[in-house]
Design an enzyme around this catalytic site. Structure first.
Site, PDB file in Angstrom:
ATOM      1  CD  GLU A  60       2.917   5.727   8.779  1.00  0.00           C
ATOM      2  OE1 GLU A  60       3.257   4.555   8.538  1.00  0.00           O
ATOM      3  OE2 GLU A  60       3.082   6.657   7.970  1.00  0.00           O
ATOM      4  CG  ASP A  61       5.791   5.295  12.623  1.00  0.00           C
ATOM      5  OD1 ASP A  61       4.789   4.580  12.422  1.00  0.00           O
ATOM      6  OD2 ASP A  61       6.698   5.428  11.791  1.00  0.00           O
TER       7      ASP A  61
END
Length: 718
Positions: free
Chosen positions: A75-76
């Site tokens: 996600e990051d």
């Protein structure tokens, strides 16, 4: 601040190879998050470390710990699921992907994004329940460190936690998680109320210590004299958030809510639970209708315990829970306890346990809901209802939410049983399908193959499964009816152009579907039946392709649809620009499924293109016949007989005035708008030239703004 060495020191229950995999996962996460920081200013790696630490306290398996360390990598950071598959295998990669939010998709609202993410997480946890356990640990640490976020974000996260994640934790039996998440959500949302209630709770518990110890001593001595193995007798701490909710709901003061003691007793065996119940009932009188046997009838989350309420010293109620040590572990950590303890003498697969009840219901609901927002609303209803237990005629127990009806029972048995039910018997007595059920009743459903759901049933049922099943039935019925109607309309349209079903080749139909960008013939029928497409236009487009299939070639421009003027209701002529044969034109498919013809320079076309309405290239037939309305604007002298002169000219050219409006602009001029019936653009031009020669006419145009803005010579064009 937690470091990896402290975390690793708690992993003594793992094998050496497993420890190496955890080491590798930490190094991977550390590298991925190396230059990232949390809102609080801490290095980002402290978050995945803390999530892993929460799971280690549950003695979770190696894959879960690795996934916790890696859960924000997809996600990051720049790493993808493929990167994790190549380094750690499919199992860990699927866990990480399941926890990750959906990215790179634009949503209309935050609510829609939340719903889509939740649906994605549910689908992942249906394959592996560890996904939601990791997500709960993630949310728990985020709530513990929520002070780093801005206030609006704190409130949103807290509400989401209480609405969704707390009920999920309860459904999975993870009581400790649920209580802490509730407490943190309450503390964040209402800090002053939390502080006041927390102090009041501490004060009242301090005053009760002696009396509680006296009650526990009596329990202990009586149980010991009856040779019962005692693991623990403890007073339960009241949940602040549940106290607050009860005060609001019942409009009671804190002292009234807290005017009750709570004690939990843990013994060795199930038989000793019932023996203990008899002993404490001899010590203190039980209160009527306050006994529940969750050992014989476990909750959906497998929670088991005996609940009773006694009338204690000074007539103060005592809430007592009696359970075995194993039941207590399951009550505290829920489904996560299956990693630690044997059930029924053998280890059970944690996913098989999860799929037996609530999660199975969610998957059924997910299949029949139309969109993610509707699904999320159904889940909120289903997460933690008050329950009743009813029986089938064969003695099987079904769990339903309170206020469930006989119709809900039918859908709980099977969707088809619900669809075809006509009546119900409760305890052998005929009752309406809308009758509310209560615990202990035996319910029998009477069905008929010719029966079908009614729209009013949606007002009767309360369970999400029943509601979603009924909605799904009507959605499919609507689709089938639309397809049947669309097929009939298209068949009729083909008949009007002398094409029978036998003349239609499969290849030509496939070319037509490609031309219309439709996936299947059923979808085309449905579009026509719903009014999204005109059957007449589709039949004409088929005719074009049938006559010249090469038109589908990317090198060949699309042939325009021929407008003959005899299409009837399938084609309308726009009243904003009044096109006539000879004008360059463009077709727009309207919401009422007709084709509306506009002039190419019509100002409305720009608006339609912005609203993404479908356009169709069209042209006039060379053999077009008939009269067409056209609006013209004139500025004429305000003298007697001027309008009569114009009417004579129009009549001399075999035309007719369909409508006429006159506005006085000043003392000497009139603004005249009239709708003439003409055969073509050239016919209109002849009329215009003759009108222009009249001395009383100052200006004439098909555009109103030209007349108002430019008094003088004839202008603006046709």
């Amino acid at each position: 601040m937690l470091d990896f060495e402290r975390l690793r020191s708690k992993l003594s229950y793992l094998k050496e190879d497993d420890l190496k995999l955890v080491d590798k996962a930490y190094q991977f996460a550390f590298t991925a998050h190396e230059r990232q920081f949390r809102k609080s200013g801490e290095p980002y790696i402290t978050h995945p470390l803390s999530v892993a630490d929460i799971l280690v306290d549950l003695n979770t398996d190696t894959a879960s710990i690795c996934a916790a360390l890696l859960h924000d990598v997809i996600e990051d950071t720049v790493y993808t699921k493929a990167s994790i598959v190549s380094s750690f295998g499919t199992e860990i990669a699927n866990l990480v992907d399941g926890v990750s939010k959906i990215t790179q998709v634009e949503y209309m609202t935050e609510e829609q994004e939340q719903a889509e993410n939740f649906r994605k997480m549910l689908l992942a946890m249906s394959q592996d329940i560890r996904v939601i356990i990791i997500k709960l640990a993630d949310r728990l640490h985020n709530m513990r460190t929520i002070s780093g976020l801005r206030r609006s974000k704190q409130l949103a996260k807290s509400q989401e936690t209480i609405d969704i994640y707390v009920p999920i934790a309860k459904r999975l039996g993870m009581h400790e998680f649920a209580v802490e998440l509730e407490k943190l959500g309450f503390k964040t949302t209402y800090p002053f109320r939390y502080k006041v209630l927390s102090k009041a709770l501490h004060d009242i518990q301090s005053r009760r210590t002696y009396l509680l110890e006296e009650i526990k001593r009596k329990f202990y001595e009586s149980m010991q004299s009856n040779q019962i193995t005692i693991h623990d007798i403890d007073s339960r701490e009241k949940n602040l958030y549940s106290i607050y909710c009860k005060m609001k709901k019942k409009r009671m003061s804190f002292s009234e809510i807290m005017d009750v003691y709570a004690i939990r007793i843990c013994v060795e065996t199930r038989a000793e639970c019932y023996l203990t119940l008899g002993i404490i009932h001899q010590l203190y009188r039980p209160m009527p209708n306050r006994f529940k046997d969750y050992i014989a009838l476990p909750k959906t989350n497998h929670y088991q315990s005996l609940h009773t309420v006694l009338l204690g010293p000074e007539s103060i109620p005592i809430e007592v829970q009696i359970r075995t040590k194993e039941m207590n572990n399951l009550a505290e950590t829920g489904i996560a306890a299956h990693w630690l303890y044997k059930l029924g003498g053998e280890h059970k697969n944690i996913n098989e346990i999860a799929r037996q009840g609530w999660l199975k219901q969610l998957l059924e609901i997910q299949k029949s809901t139309g969109n993610s927002l509707e699904f999320l609303e159904n889940i909120k209803i289903n997460l933690f209802p008050n329950e009743i237990f009813v029986f089938t005629p064969k003695g099987k127990i079904l769990e339903l939410p309170a206020s469930a009806t006989a119709l809900d029972f039918a859908y709980a048995v099977h969707t088809e049983v619900g669809h075809t039910c006509v009546a119900a018997k409760v305890n052998r007595q005929l009752v309406p399908l809308s009758s509310q059920l209560v615990s202990g009743q035996t319910v029998e459903i009477i069905s008929s193959e010719s029966s079908a759901p009614l729209p009013g049933w949606l007002d009767i049922v309360v369970t999400p499964k029943a509601k979603s099943s009924i909605r799904h039935y009507f959605k499919l019925k609507h689709q089938n009816e639309s397809r049947s109607l669309g097929q009939s309309l298209l068949k009729r349209a083909f008949n009007t152009i002398n094409i029978s079903e036998d003349d239609i080749s499969e290849q030509s139909i496939q070319l037509l579907l490609e031309k219309l960008s439709v996936a299947s013939l059923s979808e085309l029928y449905e579009d026509i039946g719903l009014g999204n497409r005109s059957a007449s236009i589709v039949s004409q487009q088929y005719l074009i392709l049938h006559d010249n299939p090469k038109l589908m070639s990317s090198d060949t421009p699309s042939q325009p649809l021929i407008i003959s003027g005899t299409e009837g209701m399938a084609v309308d002529f726009a009243t904003c620009c009044y096109p006539v044969p000879g004008d360059p034109i463009m077709g727009i498919l309207s919401e009422s499924c007709s084709l509306v013809i506009h002039r190419e320079n019509c100002k409305q076309l720009f608006k339609f293109r912005q609203s993404k309405q479908s356009s169709v290239t069209v042209c006039w037939s060379e053999s077009i016949t008939g009269e067409f309305p056209v609006e013209i604007w004139l500025k004429v002298s305000n003298i007697a007989g001027s309008l009569a002169q114009i009417a004579v000219v129009v009549g001399n050219h075999q035309s007719n005035i369909k409508d006429l409006n006159v506005t006085k602009t000043d003392g000497t001029h009139l603004l005249v708008s009239m709708i003439l019936m003409v055969y073509s653009r050239s016919h209109l031009s002849q009329i215009a030239q003759s009108i222009k020669r009249l001395k009383c006419v100052f200006n004439m145009s098909r555009y109103r703004h030209v007349i108002i803005g430019q008094p003088g010579a004839f202008g603006g064009g046709l």
